[in-house]
Scaffold this active site. Structure first.
Site, PDB file in Angstrom:
ATOM      1  CB  THR A 160      -0.904   0.015   1.243  1.00 44.97           C
ATOM      2  OG1 THR A 160      -1.602  -1.229   1.330  1.00 44.97           O
ATOM      3  CG2 THR A 160      -1.898   1.157   1.176  1.00 44.97           C
TER       4      THR A 160
ATOM      5  CE  LYS B  68       0.082   2.393   4.395  1.00 49.61           C
ATOM      6  NZ  LYS B  68      -1.293   2.508   4.912  1.00 49.61           N
TER       7      LYS B  68
ATOM      8  CE  LYS C  55      -3.920   5.475   5.916  1.00 48.73           C
ATOM      9  NZ  LYS C  55      -4.973   4.813   6.718  1.00 48.73           N
TER      10      LYS C  55
ATOM     11  CE  LYS D  94      -5.505  -1.729  -0.106  1.00 52.00           C
ATOM     12  NZ  LYS D  94      -5.421  -0.420   0.558  1.00 52.00           N
TER      13      LYS D  94
ATOM     14  CG  ASP E  32      -4.536   3.599   2.651  1.00 54.52           C
ATOM     15  OD1 ASP E  32      -5.598   3.331   3.229  1.00 54.52           O
ATOM     16  OD2 ASP E  32      -3.416   3.367   3.127  1.00 54.52           O
ATOM     17  CD  GLU E  33      -8.031   2.110   4.115  1.00 55.70           C
ATOM     18  OE1 GLU E  33      -7.888   2.313   5.331  1.00 55.70           O
ATOM     19  OE2 GLU E  33      -7.157   1.561   3.402  1.00 55.70           O
TER      20      GLU E  33
ATOM     21  CG  HIS F  50      -9.623  -1.686   2.097  1.00 53.23           C
ATOM     22  ND1 HIS F  50     -10.233  -1.291   3.265  1.00 53.23           N
ATOM     23  CD2 HIS F  50      -8.290  -1.742   2.370  1.00 53.23           C
ATOM     24  CE1 HIS F  50      -9.310  -1.112   4.203  1.00 53.23           C
ATOM     25  NE2 HIS F  50      -8.131  -1.379   3.692  1.00 53.23           N
ATOM     26  NE  ARG F  51     -10.422  -6.717   7.183  1.00 51.01           N
ATOM     27  CZ  ARG F  51     -10.246  -7.601   8.167  1.00 51.01           C
ATOM     28  NH1 ARG F  51     -11.198  -8.471   8.438  1.00 51.01           N
ATOM     29  NH2 ARG F  51      -9.132  -7.629   8.863  1.00 51.01           N
TER      30      ARG F  51
ATOM     31  CB  SER G  90      -2.840  -5.686   4.218  1.00 50.34           C
ATOM     32  OG  SER G  90      -2.398  -4.356   4.147  1.00 50.34           O
TER      33      SER G  90
END
Length: 479
Positions: free
Chosen positions: A173, A175, A177, A201, A203-204, A294-295, A379
């Protein structure tokens, strides 16, 4: 209504309030293969018997309401009502019960997680007769599963697309973010991918903010993907977050990603919603895009042991709604996740048939009838010293994502990626040679670090990092 105009529906109707258990508690009921079965952890208010509490859950999540109504006579309640068919006390607790409820399949719209959850976890969770209520597990019958597309592609198709086999996939991910410009963000992506990672990735919470609009990010990340692929000869990807304020905008971003030729997009499925997620999953299958999930917001729903929805239910719902990856916790990192519980829902994500196993929190046998599997993503607070444990716990069919564990390397992003790739390859090689990763993990990493200065530097930086906190959500003691 006068006696002369009395209708057939009103014959025998008696107004008033009656106990739920008289209609909805049916311990003699034999469940059907087509029923959706639910296991609820119920904490009744003082003075409310467990039978009444369980029946109230069944009633309020299906056909019931607080009083009798004359329109009950216009339908067949026996056909449509939910039934509390079994109640068992929770070991070690004086006021908690596991109540099992069966729902007839006709209560639910085909192919709609949204409709299923609106009933099963709807208003009943605010019911005053209950102090707390948690949905622990669902048994989804094959007849209902067959109405869902499920993941856009699944594990095997993803491996074929990427041409990567025999090991976990490696991610990172980016960063910080929030706050990077699109160009600097793309540069960070490129450095990580050329260093040996398979994926990077968003970030969410990276969507389309003033400091970095989505279209600019997509363009610079696509450039980073193609440049790193040309240098390494490997297929690379970046999870481009398509989550947006409207479903139409979300699809527009996915269309742009497809036009750029990138392999994968991303969605925050709980904040974005199941309807939007299912729409995006259908688009991804139709257009050859992988879908990373993503959760974000899950812990608001699933972390408390006596109220909410367990993540194993959210994971099942995601497999039905559609996603090729989903974050599942790490067991060893900074985020919540007990080992047995985590492995239980990891199996529910990946496998086709999962037996009931209360020692791992699985209340029902689940047959997915060949619905494609989902790759679990580990993660959150992990680094090279965790690599042996992660490889042993999650196996090959997983994605291991190191955000700070890549970008925090003292020499930069690319050396951080090299360190993680070397550590992973060393662990896979040792495992294939029959070595025990659980007991020899640190030795394996130290051996690999002797010929990798990047890994050696990473080992030194993170040698003291620990996240030794007990999980909040734990398994119940055995009877």
């Amino acid at each position: 209504m006068s006696p002369q105009t009395e209708t057939k529906a009103s014959v025998g109707f008696k107004a008033g309030v009656k106990e739920y258990k008289l209609t909805y508690y049916t311990p003699e009921y034999e469940t059907k293969d087509t029923d959706i079965l639910a296991a609820f952890r119920v904490t009744p208010q003082p003075g409310v018997p467990p039978e009444e509490a369980g029946a109230a859950v069944a009633a309020e999540s299906s056909t019931g309401t607080w009083t009798t109504v004359w329109t009950d006579g216009l339908t067949s309640l026996d056909r449509y009502k939910g039934r509390c068919y079994h109640i068992e006390p929770v070991p070690g607790e004086t006021d908690q019960y596991i109540c099992y409820v069966a729902y007839p399949l006709d209560l639910f719209e085909e192919g709609s997680v949204t409709n299923m959850f609106t009933s099963i976890v709807g208003n009943v969770f605010g019911f005053k007769a209950l102090r707390a209520l948690r949905l622990e597990d669902l048994r989804i019958p094959p007849a209902y599963i067959k109405t869902f597309q499920g993941p856009p592609h699944g594990i095997q198709v993803e491996r074929d697309k990427l041409n990567k086999y025999g090991r976990p996939l490696l991610g990172c991910t980016i960063k910080p973010k929030l706050g990077l410009s699109a160009k600097n963000y793309g540069r960070a992506v490129y450095e990580c991918l050329r260093g040996g990672l398979d994926f990077t990735k968003d970030d969410e919470n990276v969507n389309s903010q003033p400091f970095m609009r989505w279209r600019d990010r997509f363009l610079f990340c696509a450039e980073a993907i193609y440049k790193s692929q040309a240098e390494t000869g490997e297929i690379k990807g970046h999870y481009l977050n398509a989550t947006a304020g409207t479903s139409e905008e979300m699809i527009k971003r996915a269309v742009f990603a497809r036009e750029l030729g990138v392999p994968i997009v991303m969605h925050d499925y709980l904040t974005g919603g199941f309807t939007a997620n299912t729409s995006l999953a259908h688009y991804c299958r139709d257009n050859g895009l992988l879908l990373h999930i993503h959760r974000a917001m899950h812990a608001v729903i699933d972390r408390q042991k006596n109220h909410g929805i367990h993540f194993r239910v959210l994971a099942k719902a995601l497999r039905m709604s559609g996603g090729d990856h989903i974050h599942s916790g790490t067991v060893v990192g900074k985020l919540e996740g007990e080992r047995d519980i985590t492995l239980g829902f990891v199996d529910l994500l990946r496998d086709d048939f999962i037996e009931k196993d209360r020692s791992r929190g699985i209340y029902f046998t689940q047959d997915w009838v060949s619905l494609p599997g989902v790759l679990p993503v580990a993660s959150g607070g992990i680094h090279v010293w965790h690599m042996p444990a992660l490889t042993e716990i999650f196996g090959d069919d997983s994605v291991l994502q190191f955000g700070g564990g890549t970008l925090g390397h003292p020499w930069g992003n690319a050396p951080g990626a090299v360190a993680n790739r070397v550590a992973l390859e060393a662990c896979v090689k040792a495992r294939n040679e029959g070595r025990d990763l659980a007991s020899e993990g640190n030795v394996i990493i130290r051996e690999a670090a002797k010929w990798s200065p990047e890994l050696s530097a990473a080992c030194e930086v993170w040698k003291e990092i620990r996240f030794d906190f007990k999980a909040v959500d734990t398994l119940d003691p055995e009877k």
